[in-house]
Design an enzyme around this catalytic site. Structure first.
Site, mmCIF file in Angstrom:
data_model
loop_
_atom_site.group_PDB
_atom_site.id
_atom_site.type_symbol
_atom_site.label_atom_id
_atom_site.label_comp_id
_atom_site.label_asym_id
_atom_site.label_seq_id
_atom_site.Cartn_x
_atom_site.Cartn_y
_atom_site.Cartn_z
ATOM 1 N N ASP A 235 1.565 -0.978 -0.250
ATOM 2 C CA ASP A 235 -0.176 0.150 0.090
ATOM 3 C C ASP A 235 1.033 1.386 -0.057
ATOM 4 O OD1 ASP A 235 -2.629 1.931 0.167
ATOM 5 O OD2 ASP A 235 -3.105 0.220 0.916
ATOM 6 N N ASP A 255 4.138 1.536 -5.121
ATOM 7 C CA ASP A 255 2.884 2.152 -5.800
ATOM 8 C C ASP A 255 2.719 0.749 -6.793
ATOM 9 O OD1 ASP A 255 1.292 3.516 -7.878
ATOM 10 O OD2 ASP A 255 2.157 5.118 -8.767
ATOM 11 N N MET A 256 1.184 0.568 -6.506
ATOM 12 C CA MET A 256 0.600 -0.391 -7.513
ATOM 13 C C MET A 256 0.514 -0.446 -8.863
ATOM 14 S SD MET A 256 -3.681 -0.718 -6.936
ATOM 15 C CE MET A 256 -3.681 1.250 -7.183
ATOM 16 N N LYS A 269 -9.094 -5.755 -2.848
ATOM 17 C CA LYS A 269 -10.455 -5.851 -2.453
ATOM 18 C C LYS A 269 -11.069 -4.434 -1.911
ATOM 19 C CE LYS A 269 -13.135 -5.571 1.323
ATOM 20 N NZ LYS A 269 -12.859 -4.479 1.697
ATOM 21 N N HIS A 273 -12.523 -0.330 -8.420
ATOM 22 C CA HIS A 273 -14.018 0.739 -7.990
ATOM 23 C C HIS A 273 -12.896 2.117 -7.774
ATOM 24 C CE1 HIS A 273 -15.127 0.581 -3.858
ATOM 25 N NE2 HIS A 273 -14.037 0.799 -3.326
HETATM 26 N N1 SAH Z 1 -8.526 -3.355 0.089
HETATM 27 C C1 SAH Z 1 -8.731 -2.493 1.568
HETATM 28 C C2 SAH Z 1 -8.275 -1.157 1.583
HETATM 29 C C3 SAH Z 1 -8.971 -0.171 -0.035
HETATM 30 S S1 SAH Z 1 -9.431 1.716 -0.764
HETATM 31 C C4 SAH Z 1 -9.951 -2.774 2.500
HETATM 32 O O1 SAH Z 1 -10.561 -3.567 1.053
HETATM 33 O O2 SAH Z 1 -9.933 -2.717 3.140
HETATM 34 C C5 SAH Z 1 -8.187 1.671 -1.533
HETATM 35 C C6 SAH Z 1 -6.485 1.046 -0.623
HETATM 36 O O3 SAH Z 1 -6.023 1.755 -2.287
HETATM 37 C C7 SAH Z 1 -6.133 2.217 -0.265
HETATM 38 O O4 SAH Z 1 -5.338 1.820 0.896
HETATM 39 C C8 SAH Z 1 -4.940 3.418 -0.225
HETATM 40 O O5 SAH Z 1 -4.028 3.589 -0.118
HETATM 41 C C9 SAH Z 1 -4.331 2.407 -1.771
HETATM 42 N N2 SAH Z 1 -3.786 2.575 -2.959
HETATM 43 C C10 SAH Z 1 -4.552 4.103 -3.618
HETATM 44 N N3 SAH Z 1 -3.663 3.895 -4.019
HETATM 45 C C11 SAH Z 1 -2.259 2.806 -4.560
HETATM 46 C C12 SAH Z 1 -1.304 3.115 -5.069
HETATM 47 N N4 SAH Z 1 -1.144 3.371 -6.062
HETATM 48 N N5 SAH Z 1 -0.773 2.019 -4.646
HETATM 49 C C13 SAH Z 1 -0.810 0.781 -3.853
HETATM 50 N N6 SAH Z 1 -1.807 0.987 -2.836
HETATM 51 C C14 SAH Z 1 -2.879 1.990 -3.765
#
Ligand code: SAH
Length: 371
Positions: A235, A255-256, A269, A273
């Protein structure tokens, strides 16, 4: 055909219900802030108004108004309301004989999900949904629709706050904590169902990376339920920084869009969206590369937990929740909740060959995606 008087008046009432619908959101927010679900739980699941009042820290001047909040929330099904035997002598603080009958308010299946300390508690999710930053963004929606920007322009959230929700979470520690706690509580709730209903998804999986996995709630639950799965979380740095060390889960800040660590399985998860179709294809391509490296040839998979809108098995309530979440995604990110055909297009563009959708998580489905 002329509209009957009854139909006209029914339509008028419908309009009032909708135009004042924001008061439902704020009444729910107030009930959580006042700790009403926990108070009813402490009272054994139901209480008269005086008993409820005696356990709440409500200023004297506001005590006469609690009945109004409870009445409204009971009509909406958040609490139960049962009229107490009117012949019984009134309890102290309740109306004297001849005034309004006393009522016992109780937890309904809905508000049981707001009780803290026993299994999953969705109160943090409710507080995020009605947080000031989200509400201020929603106030911009009419203006957002009317304004013609360059290209697609910015979402209403950015219009209100000058940055994205992730930008805000990067420096506003209170908002960051609110979001991470809210998503964690949603994950706790989902994890119990996933572990119970979808165990076969993890058969043969030896390593899993939860991409955008937040504070690791889901990964921790999977590691606990399926000890053969080595779990890690990827994350953003501001999310990972706030996480306390776990024995069973590894955390990586990154960063994904740039890199997803290799694993047998990748979990996404409530991540896709938040992104446009184009960005989803980029993210899923990175995930496909990660399982190509991490799993034995062709054995890897991507597991998505997100809404698949419009499944014929869904109730009207689920559909309403999905279209409201869709509006929320539009407001926050200009992203969306997707129907199956939309998902399919993204999956094929990202180079996957087949997928399986199980619509067994209420508003959400579990989707397994194969290269
Ligand atoms: N999967 C978790 C959080 C979902 S919210 C759950 O369902 O409980 C979306 C998540 O994506 C957040 O924690 C946010 O920080 C992460 N996120 C957003 N951009 C990202 C990126 N570029 N690389 C990695 N994580 C990212």
């Amino acid at each position: 055909m002329a509209t009957s008087r009854a139909e006209l008046l029914q339509a008028e009432a419908e309009l009032v219900r909708h135009s004042l619908g924001y008061l439902k959101s704020m009444a729910l927010h107030s009930a959580v802030k006042l700790g009403i679900p926990d108070a009813l739980h402490r009272c054994g699941g139901a209480a008269s108004l005086p008993d409820l009042l005696s356990t709440l820290a409500l200023p004297c001047s506001k005590r006469p108004y609690l009945s109004r909040l409870m009445k409204m929330l009971a009509v909406e099904g958040i609490f139960t309301a049962v009229a107490v035997d009117v012949d019984a002598p009134p309890a102290a603080g309740e109306g004297a004989a001849g005034t309004a009958p006393s009522v016992r308010y109780g937890l309904s299946p809905v508000s049981r999900l707001l009780v803290s300390g026993s299994g999953a508690c969705l109160s943090p999710c409710m507080l995020m949904g009605t947080s000031p930053l989200f509400l201020e963004a929603s106030l911009r929606l009419p203006q957002w629709f009317q304004r013609d920007g360059d290209g697609e322009g910015e979402p209403a959230f950015a219009m209100a706050h000058g940055e994205s929700p992730y930008g805000a979470a990067g420096h506003d520690m209170e908002f960051n904590a609110l979001v991470n706690e809210a998503m964690g509580s949603d994950s706790q709730f989902m994890a119990e169902l996933v572990v119970r209903e979808c165990g076969e998804v993890f058969t043969g999986v030896t390593s899993l990376v939860d991409v955008g996995g937040g504070n690791g709630t889901m990964a921790t639950a999977i590691a606990k339920a399926f000890p053969h799965v080595r779990c890690s979380v990827l994350d953003l740095p501001h999310v990972i920084q706030g996480v306390s060390a776990h024995e069973s889960v590894e955390f990586a800040a990154g960063d994904m869009m740039e890199y997803v660590p290799p694993a047998d399985a990748v979990l996404l998860k409530c991540v896709l969206h938040n992104w446009s179709d184009e960005d989803c294809v980029k993210i899923l391509t990175k995930c496909r590369e990660a399982i190509a490296q991490g799993a034995k040839a062709g054995a890897g998979k991507v597991v998505i937990i997100d809404a698949v809108v419009g499944s014929p098995t869904h109730s009207q309530q689920v559909l309403e929740a999905q279209v409201l979440m869709d509006m929320q995604m539009m407001m926050l990110f200009m992203s969306k909740e997707r129907e199956e055909l939309n998902w399919q297009k993204i999956f094929m563009e990202a180079g996957f060959s087949h997928y399986k959708i199980q619509p067994i998580l209420g508003m959400r489905s579990i989707i397994e995606l194969y290269p």
